[in-house]
Motif scaffolding. Structure first.
Motif, PDB file in Angstrom:
ATOM      1  N   GLU A  57       0.768  -1.218  -0.063  1.00  0.00           N
ATOM      2  CA  GLU A  57      -0.138  -0.399   0.728  1.00  0.00           C
ATOM      3  C   GLU A  57       1.168   1.828  -0.102  1.00  0.00           C
ATOM      4  O   GLU A  57       1.325   2.138  -0.778  1.00  0.00           O
ATOM      5  CB  GLU A  57      -0.700   0.229   1.274  1.00  0.00           C
ATOM      6  CG  GLU A  57      -2.079  -1.085   0.916  1.00  0.00           C
ATOM      7  CD  GLU A  57      -2.782  -1.535   2.246  1.00  0.00           C
ATOM      8  OE1 GLU A  57      -3.765  -1.890   1.993  1.00  0.00           O
ATOM      9  OE2 GLU A  57      -1.989  -1.268   2.847  1.00  0.00           O
ATOM     10  N   GLN A  58       1.808   1.197   0.601  1.00  0.00           N
ATOM     11  CA  GLN A  58       2.751   2.426   0.673  1.00  0.00           C
ATOM     12  C   GLN A  58       3.520   2.569  -1.182  1.00  0.00           C
ATOM     13  O   GLN A  58       3.678   3.808  -1.204  1.00  0.00           O
ATOM     14  CB  GLN A  58       3.628   2.619   1.646  1.00  0.00           C
ATOM     15  CG  GLN A  58       3.494   1.986   2.639  1.00  0.00           C
ATOM     16  CD  GLN A  58       5.270   1.800   3.893  1.00  0.00           C
ATOM     17  OE1 GLN A  58       5.889   1.731   3.913  1.00  0.00           O
ATOM     18  NE2 GLN A  58       4.683   2.295   5.259  1.00  0.00           N
ATOM     19  N   GLN A  59       3.441   1.737  -1.703  1.00  0.00           N
ATOM     20  CA  GLN A  59       4.008   1.853  -2.953  1.00  0.00           C
ATOM     21  C   GLN A  59       3.258   2.324  -3.786  1.00  0.00           C
ATOM     22  O   GLN A  59       3.106   3.167  -4.660  1.00  0.00           O
ATOM     23  CB  GLN A  59       4.790   0.151  -3.417  1.00  0.00           C
ATOM     24  CG  GLN A  59       5.423   0.059  -4.609  1.00  0.00           C
ATOM     25  CD  GLN A  59       6.951   0.827  -4.343  1.00  0.00           C
ATOM     26  OE1 GLN A  59       7.879   0.728  -3.881  1.00  0.00           O
ATOM     27  NE2 GLN A  59       6.723   2.309  -5.292  1.00  0.00           N
TER      28      GLN A  59
ATOM     29  N   LEU B 242      10.839   5.273 -11.622  1.00  0.00           N
ATOM     30  CA  LEU B 242      10.411   4.514 -10.821  1.00  0.00           C
ATOM     31  C   LEU B 242      11.686   3.360 -10.158  1.00  0.00           C
ATOM     32  O   LEU B 242      12.389   3.062 -11.318  1.00  0.00           O
ATOM     33  CB  LEU B 242       9.278   3.708 -11.365  1.00  0.00           C
ATOM     34  CG  LEU B 242       8.099   4.176 -11.018  1.00  0.00           C
ATOM     35  CD1 LEU B 242       8.107   4.118 -12.702  1.00  0.00           C
ATOM     36  CD2 LEU B 242       7.408   3.550 -10.419  1.00  0.00           C
ATOM     37  N   ASP B 243      12.113   4.500  -8.596  1.00  0.00           N
ATOM     38  CA  ASP B 243      13.385   3.162  -8.640  1.00  0.00           C
ATOM     39  C   ASP B 243      12.817   1.769  -7.704  1.00  0.00           C
ATOM     40  O   ASP B 243      12.170   2.308  -6.065  1.00  0.00           O
ATOM     41  CB  ASP B 243      14.036   4.408  -7.690  1.00  0.00           C
ATOM     42  CG  ASP B 243      15.654   4.107  -7.531  1.00  0.00           C
ATOM     43  OD1 ASP B 243      15.733   2.693  -7.409  1.00  0.00           O
ATOM     44  OD2 ASP B 243      16.344   4.138  -6.352  1.00  0.00           O
ATOM     45  N   GLU B 244      13.394   0.973  -8.749  1.00  0.00           N
ATOM     46  CA  GLU B 244      12.876  -0.736  -8.204  1.00  0.00           C
ATOM     47  C   GLU B 244      11.241  -1.117  -7.571  1.00  0.00           C
ATOM     48  O   GLU B 244      11.071  -0.747  -5.771  1.00  0.00           O
ATOM     49  CB  GLU B 244      14.179  -0.877  -6.219  1.00  0.00           C
ATOM     50  CG  GLU B 244      15.312  -0.911  -7.317  1.00  0.00           C
ATOM     51  CD  GLU B 244      16.246  -2.082  -7.520  1.00  0.00           C
ATOM     52  OE1 GLU B 244      14.988  -2.889  -8.230  1.00  0.00           O
ATOM     53  OE2 GLU B 244      16.641  -2.330  -8.812  1.00  0.00           O
ATOM     54  N   ALA B 245       9.972  -0.057  -7.812  1.00  0.00           N
ATOM     55  CA  ALA B 245       8.852  -0.654  -7.391  1.00  0.00           C
ATOM     56  C   ALA B 245       8.756  -1.425  -7.298  1.00  0.00           C
ATOM     57  O   ALA B 245       7.570  -1.438  -6.861  1.00  0.00           O
ATOM     58  CB  ALA B 245       8.086   0.859  -8.365  1.00  0.00           C
ATOM     59  N   SER B 246       9.202  -2.130  -7.401  1.00  0.00           N
ATOM     60  CA  SER B 246       8.415  -4.050  -7.208  1.00  0.00           C
ATOM     61  C   SER B 246       8.902  -4.594  -6.016  1.00  0.00           C
ATOM     62  O   SER B 246       8.806  -5.571  -5.866  1.00  0.00           O
ATOM     63  CB  SER B 246       8.556  -4.785  -8.782  1.00  0.00           C
ATOM     64  OG  SER B 246       9.630  -5.121  -9.329  1.00  0.00           O
ATOM     65  N   GLU B 247      10.129  -4.202  -5.798  1.00  0.00           N
ATOM     66  CA  GLU B 247      11.423  -4.268  -4.888  1.00  0.00           C
ATOM     67  C   GLU B 247      10.594  -4.455  -3.087  1.00  0.00           C
ATOM     68  O   GLU B 247       9.629  -4.008  -2.433  1.00  0.00           O
ATOM     69  CB  GLU B 247      12.473  -3.665  -4.293  1.00  0.00           C
ATOM     70  CG  GLU B 247      13.690  -4.525  -3.468  1.00  0.00           C
ATOM     71  CD  GLU B 247      14.444  -5.072  -4.373  1.00  0.00           C
ATOM     72  OE1 GLU B 247      15.055  -6.211  -3.202  1.00  0.00           O
ATOM     73  OE2 GLU B 247      14.250  -5.364  -5.107  1.00  0.00           O
ATOM     74  N   GLY B 248      10.810  -6.134  -3.074  1.00  0.00           N
ATOM     75  CA  GLY B 248      10.299  -6.758  -1.390  1.00  0.00           C
ATOM     76  C   GLY B 248       8.770  -7.040  -1.726  1.00  0.00           C
ATOM     77  O   GLY B 248       7.987  -7.031  -0.159  1.00  0.00           O
ATOM     78  N   LEU B 249       8.185  -6.708  -2.361  1.00  0.00           N
ATOM     79  CA  LEU B 249       7.341  -7.242  -2.448  1.00  0.00           C
ATOM     80  C   LEU B 249       6.367  -8.568  -2.824  1.00  0.00           C
ATOM     81  O   LEU B 249       6.353  -9.109  -3.487  1.00  0.00           O
ATOM     82  CB  LEU B 249       5.854  -5.892  -3.721  1.00  0.00           C
ATOM     83  CG  LEU B 249       6.493  -4.325  -3.682  1.00  0.00           C
ATOM     84  CD1 LEU B 249       5.759  -3.644  -4.651  1.00  0.00           C
ATOM     85  CD2 LEU B 249       5.753  -3.484  -1.825  1.00  0.00           C
ATOM     86  N   ALA B 250       4.497  -8.687  -2.106  1.00  0.00           N
ATOM     87  CA  ALA B 250       4.506 -10.100  -2.112  1.00  0.00           C
ATOM     88  C   ALA B 250       4.159 -10.314  -3.765  1.00  0.00           C
ATOM     89  O   ALA B 250       3.365  -8.519  -4.692  1.00  0.00           O
ATOM     90  CB  ALA B 250       3.595  -9.628  -1.528  1.00  0.00           C
ATOM     91  N   PRO B 251       4.035 -11.334  -3.986  1.00  0.00           N
ATOM     92  CA  PRO B 251       3.553 -11.356  -6.050  1.00  0.00           C
ATOM     93  C   PRO B 251       2.138 -10.556  -6.513  1.00  0.00           C
ATOM     94  O   PRO B 251       2.168  -9.857  -7.049  1.00  0.00           O
ATOM     95  CB  PRO B 251       3.629 -13.315  -5.644  1.00  0.00           C
ATOM     96  CG  PRO B 251       4.097 -13.667  -4.520  1.00  0.00           C
ATOM     97  CD  PRO B 251       4.591 -12.234  -4.068  1.00  0.00           C
ATOM     98  N   LEU B 252       1.030 -11.440  -5.484  1.00  0.00           N
ATOM     99  CA  LEU B 252      -0.008 -11.015  -5.835  1.00  0.00           C
ATOM    100  C   LEU B 252       0.166  -8.677  -5.145  1.00  0.00           C
ATOM    101  O   LEU B 252      -0.252  -7.982  -6.891  1.00  0.00           O
ATOM    102  CB  LEU B 252      -1.580 -10.569  -5.014  1.00  0.00           C
ATOM    103  CG  LEU B 252      -1.998 -12.041  -5.125  1.00  0.00           C
ATOM    104  CD1 LEU B 252      -3.312 -12.668  -4.409  1.00  0.00           C
ATOM    105  CD2 LEU B 252      -2.316 -12.126  -6.486  1.00  0.00           C
ATOM    106  N   ILE B 253       0.493  -8.641  -4.811  1.00  0.00           N
ATOM    107  CA  ILE B 253       1.241  -7.014  -5.087  1.00  0.00           C
ATOM    108  C   ILE B 253       2.203  -6.638  -5.916  1.00  0.00           C
ATOM    109  O   ILE B 253       1.816  -5.116  -6.895  1.00  0.00           O
ATOM    110  CB  ILE B 253       1.958  -6.378  -3.828  1.00  0.00           C
ATOM    111  CG1 ILE B 253       0.960  -6.991  -2.605  1.00  0.00           C
ATOM    112  CG2 ILE B 253       1.627  -5.016  -3.745  1.00  0.00           C
ATOM    113  CD1 ILE B 253      -0.902  -5.799  -2.892  1.00  0.00           C
TER     114      ILE B 253
END
Length: 236
Positions: free
Chosen positions: A141-143, A160-171
């Motif tokens: 949600e913060q992303q 966008l700098d590493e916008a998908s980093e460390g997120l759960a697959p669905l997010i």
């Protein structure tokens, strides 16, 4: 046609340690372009120079027809550059709605600008959390909020700098869906990320950095056809 962003001979150092060695690249309006490379190869330093958080040692950064070398970050932002930073950096004591209202501006003069409700349409989860403070949100949600906060400035260039980093697959899938929507709307985007297979489907052109130098540049078809590049420079 002149580029929206044109970088020539970019060099940067931290004290006596040089990090960037003469980068050249450009982005046309409406393009989605990537910067790729392993950790520590100069991607974040490049973004710091583009956004005004770091002064280049040499070279030129031209954005929207202006040479912005040495400009403070807020002045570059007002010209139409917005960055979604690594680590999100949302404010813990502002609600979701307050984040979006505080940063709202129409820097590119869009006829149908991004505003609070349009961001909520893009990320319905943020509408559900509109009254929640930044520190009450999950990482995903913060992303979403960090992306929405950048969008309400209506930037000419979204980074966008590493916008998908460390997120759960669905997010993570939600973030990729958002980027696809933005690309189709004509938003100019510069992406730093490690998911090469997804970036090939999203972006027009790619640039690979190795130890502060541009070692490869090409379109998605060329990158997809040469998986040896992935192994050599990206560890994929």
């Amino acid at each position: 046609m002149s580029a929206l962003l044109e970088v020539t001979g970019l060099q940067a150092s931290y004290g006596s340690s040089q990090v960037l060695f003469g980068l050249d690249f450009s982005i046309q309006a409406g393009e989605v372009v990537t910067l790729l490379g392993r950790n520590g190869m100069g991607k974040s330093t490049t973004l710091r120079c583009l956004s005004g958080w770091m002064k280049p040692k040499a070279g030129q950064i031209r954005f929207c027809g202006e040479v912005v070398n040495g400009w403070p970050a807020d002045r570059i932002a007002r010209l139409g550059l917005a960055i979604v930073p690594e680590g999100r950096q949302v404010f813990p004591n502002l609600s979701v709605r307050e984040h979006l209202q505080a940063f709202a501006a129409n820097r590119c003069g869009a006829p149908q600008p991004w505003g609070v409700e349009r961001v909520f349409d893009l990320f319905p989860r943020l509408r559900e959390r509109a009254g929640n403070m930044g520190n009450q949100l999950s990482g995903g949600e913060q992303q979403m909020l960090a992306i929405g906060r950048a969008l309400v400035t209506n930037p000419r260039l979204l980074i966008l700098d590493e916008a998908s980093e460390g997120l759960a697959p669905l997010i993570r899938e939600e973030i990729w869906r958002c980027l696809k929507v933005l690309r189709e709307s004509g938003q100019t985007i510069l992406v730093v990320d490690k998911y090469v297979k997804r970036l090939i489907r999203l972006a027009d052109r790619h640039h690979i950095l190795e130890r502060g130098q541009m070692v490869w540049a090409g379109d998605s078809a060329a990158l997809d056809a040469d998986h040896a590049l992935w192994l050599r420079y990206l560890g994929v």
